[in-house]
Design an enzyme around this catalytic site. Structure first.
Site, PDB file in Angstrom:
ATOM      1  N   GLY A  10      37.432  60.695  48.358  1.00 27.19           N
ATOM      2  CA  GLY A  10      36.149  60.710  47.654  1.00 27.19           C
ATOM      3  C   GLY A  10      35.184  59.838  48.451  1.00 27.19           C
ATOM      4  N   ALA A  11      34.126  60.471  48.932  1.00 27.52           N
ATOM      5  CA  ALA A  11      33.152  59.738  49.756  1.00 27.52           C
ATOM      6  C   ALA A  11      31.805  59.699  49.039  1.00 27.52           C
ATOM      7  CB  ALA A  11      33.025  60.395  51.129  1.00 27.52           C
ATOM      8  N   ASP A  34      36.747  64.046  51.788  1.00 29.71           N
ATOM      9  CA  ASP A  34      35.929  64.591  50.691  1.00 29.71           C
ATOM     10  C   ASP A  34      35.893  66.107  50.815  1.00 29.71           C
ATOM     11  OD1 ASP A  34      33.717  63.050  48.672  1.00 29.71           O
ATOM     12  OD2 ASP A  34      33.373  65.207  48.967  1.00 29.71           O
ATOM     13  N   ASN A  96      38.664  66.058  35.804  1.00 28.44           N
ATOM     14  CA  ASN A  96      39.236  65.222  36.857  1.00 28.44           C
ATOM     15  C   ASN A  96      40.758  65.285  36.993  1.00 28.44           C
ATOM     16  OD1 ASN A  96      36.767  64.537  37.779  1.00 28.44           O
ATOM     17  ND2 ASN A  96      36.658  62.550  36.772  1.00 28.44           N
ATOM     18  N   ILE A 119      40.676  55.038  40.889  1.00 28.67           N
ATOM     19  CA  ILE A 119      39.446  54.571  40.230  1.00 28.67           C
ATOM     20  C   ILE A 119      38.851  55.661  39.327  1.00 28.67           C
ATOM     21  CG2 ILE A 119      37.099  53.691  40.608  1.00 28.67           C
ATOM     22  CD1 ILE A 119      37.920  52.473  43.183  1.00 28.67           C
ATOM     23  N   ASN A 121      37.748  58.205  36.682  1.00 29.17           N
ATOM     24  CA  ASN A 121      37.827  58.194  35.217  1.00 29.17           C
ATOM     25  C   ASN A 121      38.291  59.538  34.652  1.00 29.17           C
ATOM     26  OD1 ASN A 121      37.200  55.685  34.133  1.00 29.17           O
ATOM     27  ND2 ASN A 121      35.007  55.949  34.514  1.00 29.17           N
ATOM     28  N   ARG A 152      32.541  41.826  34.648  1.00 24.37           N
ATOM     29  CA  ARG A 152      31.363  41.954  33.772  1.00 24.37           C
ATOM     30  C   ARG A 152      31.381  40.865  32.697  1.00 24.37           C
ATOM     31  NH1 ARG A 152      31.894  48.539  33.546  1.00 24.37           N
ATOM     32  NH2 ARG A 152      30.449  48.959  35.254  1.00 24.37           N
ATOM     33  N   HIS A 176      40.638  51.145  29.815  1.00 25.56           N
ATOM     34  CA  HIS A 176      39.263  50.991  30.278  1.00 25.56           C
ATOM     35  C   HIS A 176      38.368  51.693  29.267  1.00 25.56           C
ATOM     36  CE1 HIS A 176      35.995  50.471  32.964  1.00 25.56           C
ATOM     37  NE2 HIS A 176      35.937  51.700  33.405  1.00 25.56           N
TER      38      HIS A 176
HETATM   39  O1  TXD Z   1      36.344  51.172  36.325  1.00 22.17           O
HETATM   40  C1  TXD Z   1      36.477  52.274  36.788  1.00 22.17           C
HETATM   41  N1  TXD Z   1      37.690  52.768  37.010  1.00 22.17           N
HETATM   42  C2  TXD Z   1      35.297  53.089  37.129  1.00 22.17           C
HETATM   43  C3  TXD Z   1      35.487  54.493  37.368  1.00 22.17           C
HETATM   44  C4  TXD Z   1      34.005  52.538  37.231  1.00 22.17           C
HETATM   45  C5  TXD Z   1      32.954  53.301  37.646  1.00 22.17           C
HETATM   46  C6  TXD Z   1      33.081  54.712  37.974  1.00 22.17           C
HETATM   47  N2  TXD Z   1      34.369  55.245  37.761  1.00 22.17           N
HETATM   48  C7  TXD Z   1      34.691  56.619  38.137  1.00 22.17           C
HETATM   49  O2  TXD Z   1      34.890  56.671  39.556  1.00 22.17           O
HETATM   50  C8  TXD Z   1      33.640  57.660  37.894  1.00 22.17           C
HETATM   51  O3  TXD Z   1      33.616  58.036  36.557  1.00 22.17           O
HETATM   52  C9  TXD Z   1      34.123  58.756  38.806  1.00 22.17           C
HETATM   53  O4  TXD Z   1      35.187  59.473  38.181  1.00 22.17           O
HETATM   54  C10 TXD Z   1      34.715  58.015  39.991  1.00 22.17           C
HETATM   55  C11 TXD Z   1      33.876  58.079  41.259  1.00 22.17           C
HETATM   56  O5  TXD Z   1      32.601  57.557  41.044  1.00 22.17           O
HETATM   57  P1  TXD Z   1      31.417  57.750  42.112  1.00 22.17           P
HETATM   58  O6  TXD Z   1      30.228  57.081  41.570  1.00 22.17           O
HETATM   59  O7  TXD Z   1      31.895  57.405  43.472  1.00 22.17           O
HETATM   60  O8  TXD Z   1      31.228  59.327  42.023  1.00 22.17           O
HETATM   61  P2  TXD Z   1      30.552  60.313  43.095  1.00 22.17           P
HETATM   62  O9  TXD Z   1      29.479  59.642  43.838  1.00 22.17           O
HETATM   63  O10 TXD Z   1      30.249  61.564  42.344  1.00 22.17           O
HETATM   64  O11 TXD Z   1      31.736  60.611  44.127  1.00 22.17           O
HETATM   65  C12 TXD Z   1      32.823  61.427  43.852  1.00 22.17           C
HETATM   66  C13 TXD Z   1      33.178  62.155  45.117  1.00 22.17           C
HETATM   67  C14 TXD Z   1      32.092  63.143  45.589  1.00 22.17           C
HETATM   68  O12 TXD Z   1      31.718  62.848  46.909  1.00 22.17           O
HETATM   69  C15 TXD Z   1      32.787  64.499  45.483  1.00 22.17           C
HETATM   70  O13 TXD Z   1      32.382  65.419  46.497  1.00 22.17           O
HETATM   71  C16 TXD Z   1      34.236  64.112  45.649  1.00 22.17           C
HETATM   72  O14 TXD Z   1      34.380  62.913  44.907  1.00 22.17           O
HETATM   73  N3  TXD Z   1      35.198  65.088  45.172  1.00 22.17           N
HETATM   74  C17 TXD Z   1      36.370  65.295  45.780  1.00 22.17           C
HETATM   75  N4  TXD Z   1      36.914  64.719  46.866  1.00 22.17           N
HETATM   76  C18 TXD Z   1      38.121  65.171  47.251  1.00 22.17           C
HETATM   77  N5  TXD Z   1      38.799  66.136  46.602  1.00 22.17           N
HETATM   78  C19 TXD Z   1      38.290  66.726  45.498  1.00 22.17           C
HETATM   79  N6  TXD Z   1      38.956  67.681  44.859  1.00 22.17           N
HETATM   80  C20 TXD Z   1      37.017  66.309  45.052  1.00 22.17           C
HETATM   81  N7  TXD Z   1      36.216  66.681  44.022  1.00 22.17           N
HETATM   82  C21 TXD Z   1      35.105  65.929  44.102  1.00 22.17           C
END
Ligand code: TXD
Length: 317
Positions: A10-11, A34, A96, A119, A121, A152, A176
């Site tokens: 995940g980028a 990604d 997810n 990480i 959710n 926090r 969480h």
């Molecule tokens: O405390 C905690 N655990 C958290 C969790 C705190 C904050 C955010 N939290 C969760 O982390 C949030 O609810 C998301 O489920 C994740 C990732 O958050 P982020 O802000 O980094 O989300 P983005 O910017 O949408 O990035 C997700 C990336 C995006 O680039 C997609 O193209 C990629 O995931 N993606 C994938 N990568 C690889 N393989 C698959 N299948 C895939 N699907 C989407």
């Protein structure tokens, strides 16, 4: 000694911030995977180009091929869909769980010896899905939530007391989200427990209760402000603290979603508890005695996590 290799699955917002922090702290080389490999590659190159300015040599690469994560020492997973306004963490489960099942396959095939931090959710359920689907040992698979929740909590307490965040410690338990359990009697300013600070007139119980509520809703508060996407700076910093403790065998005591095998009276569930993280992964689960109110809150939180896991089971089997 060869550099450590860290795979970021995940980028997106958190993935990019993780890569930047890994560079700044020189924790190792980074491969970002990604479904949009161009985004991963672009962020990798951009961050690497800050290396000469900031003085780090970490190599960074983006990829859309799981073979490139081979041999990683640590894997941090943020792949998936973020929470949007009006959407609860729990709404994310169906979206997810499928993503995490795919990631588990990739990690199992290419770096089964890695220490894995999930990480994505809804956190406690996704870490369960990952461990079940990958079959990696449970002591090498943890979820990041407690470090963020307690960070926090520490910030809000430090603001209330007008003291440095460095001198505030916090203890949180449970899943969480809304049911997390901050233990105020184990949260301190320079060793003085919060209930004593109430007695000393530093604050009131009402204010502490408001801080606890704000902490439990900490993610939602940011989602509302950002309007699109969710928090990413503090979540990334929190996961880095966990990765660093593993890579440097620091044996820090950090609250993480860990696999319980009877501790706190809970069996076969991933839920947030303090653990010691060292070179052996989760080396110890810190089990304290809870009073009746705390136990009831913890059990309620475990019930909420179990519901999410049951929902995930239906989706990924
Ligand atoms: O405390 C905690 N655990 C958290 C969790 C705190 C904050 C955010 N939290 C969760 O982390 C949030 O609810 C998301 O489920 C994740 C990732 O958050 P982020 O802000 O980094 O989300 P983005 O910017 O949408 O990035 C997700 C990336 C995006 O680039 C997609 O193209 C990629 O995931 N993606 C994938 N990568 C690889 N393989 C698959 N299948 C895939 N699907 C989407």
């Amino acid at each position: 000694m060869a550099r450590k290799k860290i795979a970021l699955i995940g980028a997106g917002n958190i993935g990019g911030t993780l890569a930047h922090l890994i560079g700044l702290k020189e924790l190792g080389d980074v491969v970002m995977f990604d479904v949009f490999p161009g985004v991963a590659g672009g962020k990798a190159l951009d961050i690497m180009q800050s290396g000469p300015v900031d003085g780090f040599d970490s190599a960074m690469a983006g990829t859309g091929d799981y073979a490139d994560i081979a041999g990683s020492d640590v894997v941090i997973i943020t792949a998936g869909f973020p929470r949007m306004p009006g959407m609860s963490r729990d709404d994310l489960v169906s979206k997810n769980a499928g993503v995490i099942a795919q990631v588990a396959e990739g990690v199992k095939t290419h770096c089964p010896n890695a220490f894995v931090i999930v990480i994505t959710n809804p956190l406690d359920a996704m870490v369960w899905v990952f461990q079940q689907k990958s079959g990696l040992p449970a002591n090498k698979v943890v979820g990041m939530a407690g470090v963020l929740d307690s960070s926090r909590f520490r910030l809000f307490l430090a603001q209330e007391f007008n003291v440095s965040v460095e001198d505030v410690t916090a203890f949180v338990l449970g899943g969480h989200g809304d049911t997390m359990v901050p233990l105020t009697r184990y949260s301190t300013v320079a060793g003085i427990p919060v209930p004593d600070l109430v007695k000393m007139g530093w604050t009131t119980q009402e204010k502490v209760d408001a801080i606890v509520a704000r902490t439990a809703n900490g993610g939602g508060e940011i989602v509302k402000l950002l309007e699109k996407g969710s928090a990413f700076y503090a979540p990334a910093a929190s996961a880095i603290a966990m990765a660093e403790s593993y890579l440097k065998d620091k044996k820090r005591v950090l609250p993480c979603a860990a696999w319980l095998t009877g501790q706190y009276g809970v069996k076969n569930l991933y839920v947030g508890v303090p653990v010691v993280i060292g070179a052996g992964g989760v080396e110890r689960i810190v089990e304290i005695e809870l009073n009746a109110t705390e136990k009831a809150a913890f059990d309620k939180s475990c019930g909420a996590v179990q519901e999410l896991i049951d929902a995930s089971k239906k989706l990924v089997g």
